[in-house]
Design a protein around this motif. Structure first.
Motif, mmCIF file in Angstrom:
data_model
loop_
_atom_site.group_PDB
_atom_site.id
_atom_site.type_symbol
_atom_site.label_atom_id
_atom_site.label_comp_id
_atom_site.label_asym_id
_atom_site.label_seq_id
_atom_site.Cartn_x
_atom_site.Cartn_y
_atom_site.Cartn_z
ATOM 1 N N LYS A 104 2.746 0.878 4.685
ATOM 2 C CA LYS A 104 2.200 1.774 5.720
ATOM 3 C C LYS A 104 0.977 2.521 5.188
ATOM 4 O O LYS A 104 -0.070 2.570 5.821
ATOM 5 N N SER A 105 1.156 3.104 3.991
ATOM 6 C CA SER A 105 0.047 3.893 3.440
ATOM 7 C C SER A 105 -1.145 3.005 3.133
ATOM 8 O O SER A 105 -2.293 3.409 3.339
ATOM 9 N N ASP A 206 0.072 -11.988 2.318
ATOM 10 C CA ASP A 206 -0.481 -12.717 1.163
ATOM 11 C C ASP A 206 0.604 -13.215 0.219
ATOM 12 O O ASP A 206 0.396 -14.174 -0.533
ATOM 13 N N ALA A 234 -2.499 -5.978 3.702
ATOM 14 C CA ALA A 234 -3.331 -4.839 3.277
ATOM 15 C C ALA A 234 -4.034 -5.197 1.978
ATOM 16 O O ALA A 234 -5.175 -4.787 1.750
HETATM 17 N N1 LIG Z 1 0.811 -7.924 -2.115
HETATM 18 C C1 LIG Z 1 0.724 -6.906 -1.272
HETATM 19 N N2 LIG Z 1 1.128 -5.692 -1.647
HETATM 20 C C2 LIG Z 1 1.038 -4.669 -0.756
HETATM 21 C C3 LIG Z 1 0.517 -4.860 0.538
HETATM 22 N N3 LIG Z 1 0.556 -3.677 1.188
HETATM 23 C C4 LIG Z 1 1.068 -2.797 0.337
HETATM 24 N N4 LIG Z 1 1.357 -3.382 -0.836
HETATM 25 C C5 LIG Z 1 1.948 -2.759 -2.013
HETATM 26 O O1 LIG Z 1 3.258 -2.348 -1.673
HETATM 27 C C6 LIG Z 1 3.572 -1.121 -2.315
HETATM 28 C C7 LIG Z 1 4.016 -0.092 -1.293
HETATM 29 O O2 LIG Z 1 2.902 0.171 -0.446
HETATM 30 P P1 LIG Z 1 2.776 1.543 0.353
HETATM 31 O O3 LIG Z 1 1.536 1.472 1.134
HETATM 32 O O4 LIG Z 1 2.959 2.704 -0.558
HETATM 33 O O5 LIG Z 1 4.057 1.429 1.261
HETATM 34 P P2 LIG Z 1 4.653 2.554 2.256
HETATM 35 O O6 LIG Z 1 5.259 1.838 3.385
HETATM 36 O O7 LIG Z 1 3.617 3.565 2.563
HETATM 37 O O8 LIG Z 1 5.784 3.184 1.354
HETATM 38 P P3 LIG Z 1 6.435 4.670 1.483
HETATM 39 O O9 LIG Z 1 5.320 5.631 1.199
HETATM 40 O O10 LIG Z 1 7.501 4.657 0.444
HETATM 41 O O11 LIG Z 1 6.975 4.791 2.857
HETATM 42 C C8 LIG Z 1 2.326 -0.707 -3.089
HETATM 43 O O12 LIG Z 1 2.482 -1.126 -4.424
HETATM 44 C C9 LIG Z 1 1.225 -1.484 -2.419
HETATM 45 O O13 LIG Z 1 0.170 -1.770 -3.296
HETATM 46 C C10 LIG Z 1 0.077 -6.173 0.902
HETATM 47 O O14 LIG Z 1 -0.395 -6.457 2.014
HETATM 48 N N5 LIG Z 1 0.226 -7.148 -0.034
#
Ligand SMILES: Nc1nc2c(ncn2[C@@H]2O[C@H](COP(=O)(O)OP(=O)(O)OP(=O)(O)O)[C@@H](O)[C@H]2O)c(=O)[nH]1
Length: 308
Positions: A104-105, A206, A234
């Motif tokens: 999400k972030s 990916d 992302a």
């Molecule tokens: N390979 C890959 N990794 C991703 C992608 N999007 C996010 N990540 C990774 O996944 C992890 C979690 O990403 P966040 O954006 O923090 O996820 P979130 O949903 O905001 O997580 P919370 O803040 O815990 O709710 C990080 O290490 C990111 O770099 C993607 O599209 N591909």
């Protein structure tokens, strides 16, 4: 599409801070202490004022930062641009929901034009940008404030405040996909009477070798839950632009269809003859009988974010 040069996340709360909060683009923005979601002191009254539908006041959870980067190609018919006046009726609140770690972030930061690293750490959880889609400008406030493990501050407010919702799961995590369905049900309950756009997003596309949720499963879920569907990465910035453009289009389609309905109803009331009434009645019967066809049409269009 034009994304207006990324004023980033938002900061103070309270209805009184509306104008003050909406600094964007060229307005210098003093350093604001980053606020953290869990530790944030929350006053119920402040939040109610800040999150009231229609209010532009920004979330307590966010700090506003300046977006630095144009992620989406310049020179495309629709691209990012800077500042944007964002008329108040053109400001749409978009909430990102989903299990932890689904990205999400990461998606929100790409939207906000925030680089990974220290800049991302300093950024808040609300991103404010103007984007031009199909030649018309819209301002989006993208909220990355969802806490799903019971730590979420006032989930009821989150479910009530959005003009659109983006429910994210990771294609590498079946559990997050199931969570997405739960969230959809929760949303339906919270917004029973509102036709609010919901986009189901399978992120991390990916990571092909770790895939646990197929594209077809994602699409089928979107059909069942009557929402739109898109897969994104992302990490590769793949389809992120399409996602946020789609959000704007979905909001507009509903707005336009509401306006059309109102216009039609007003006209119909004035002029409707008995023959027309009969025709409308028969039309309804036919529509009921062709529900199956409608379902098929929907399953074809759930991945097309530019149609209802
Ligand atoms: N390979 C890959 N990794 C991703 C992608 N999007 C996010 N990540 C990774 O996944 C992890 C979690 O990403 P966040 O954006 O923090 O996820 P979130 O949903 O905001 O997580 P919370 O803040 O815990 O709710 C990080 O290490 C990111 O770099 C993607 O599209 N591909």
């Amino acid at each position: 599409m034009t994304l207006n040069g990324g004023s980033g996340a938002s900061g103070s709360r309270g209805a009184g801070g509306r104008e003050r909060d909406r600094r964007r683009g060229s307005t210098p923005w003093g350093p604001a202490p980053p606020l953290h979601r869990r530790s944030m002191p929350v006053d119920e009254r402040d939040l109610q004022a800040a999150l009231a539908p229609g209010s532009l006041a920004t979330t307590a959870a966010g700090t506003r930062t300046q977006g630095q980067r144009l992620d989406w190609p310049e020179g495309s018919s629709d691209s990012l641009s800077s500042g944007g006046s964002g008329s108040e009726e053109g400001v749409y609140k978009v909430l990102l929901l989903g299990a932890p770690g689904v990205g999400k972030s990461a998606l929100a930061r790409i939207f906000g034009g925030i680089e990974d690293g220290p800049e991302a750490e300093a950024a808040g959880h609300t991103y404010d940008r103007s984007i031009t889609v199909d030649g018309e400008e819209a301002s989006l406030l993208v909220y990355d404030i969802w806490e799903e493990d019971g730590g979420c501050w006032l989930p009821g407010h989150c479910m009530a405040m959005g003009d659109a919702y983006v429910i994210v799961y990771s294609i590498t995590d079946k559990g997050s996909f199931e969570k997405a369905s739960e969230l959809r049900v929760q949303l339906r309950r919270a917004r029973q009477t509102d036709d609010v756009p919901i986009i189901l997003v399978g992120n991390k596309s990916d990571l092909v070798r770790s895939r646990e949720v197929s594209v077809d499963e994602g699409r089928a879920c979107a059909v069942v839950f009557d929402c739109k569907f898109i897969e994104t990465s992302a990490a590769l910035h793949h389809n992120v632009q399409a996602l946020f453009e789609g959000v704007v289009r979905q909001i507009r389609l509903r707005r336009d269809s509401k306006e059309d309905n109102a216009r039609r109803q007003a006209g119909t009331r004035r002029r409707e003859s008995l023959g027309k009434k009969a025709k409308r009645f028969l039309g309804r019967i036919v529509a009921r009988n062709s529900r199956k066809m409608a379902f098929r049409a929907k399953s074809k269009s759930c991945h097309d974010l530019s149609v209802l």
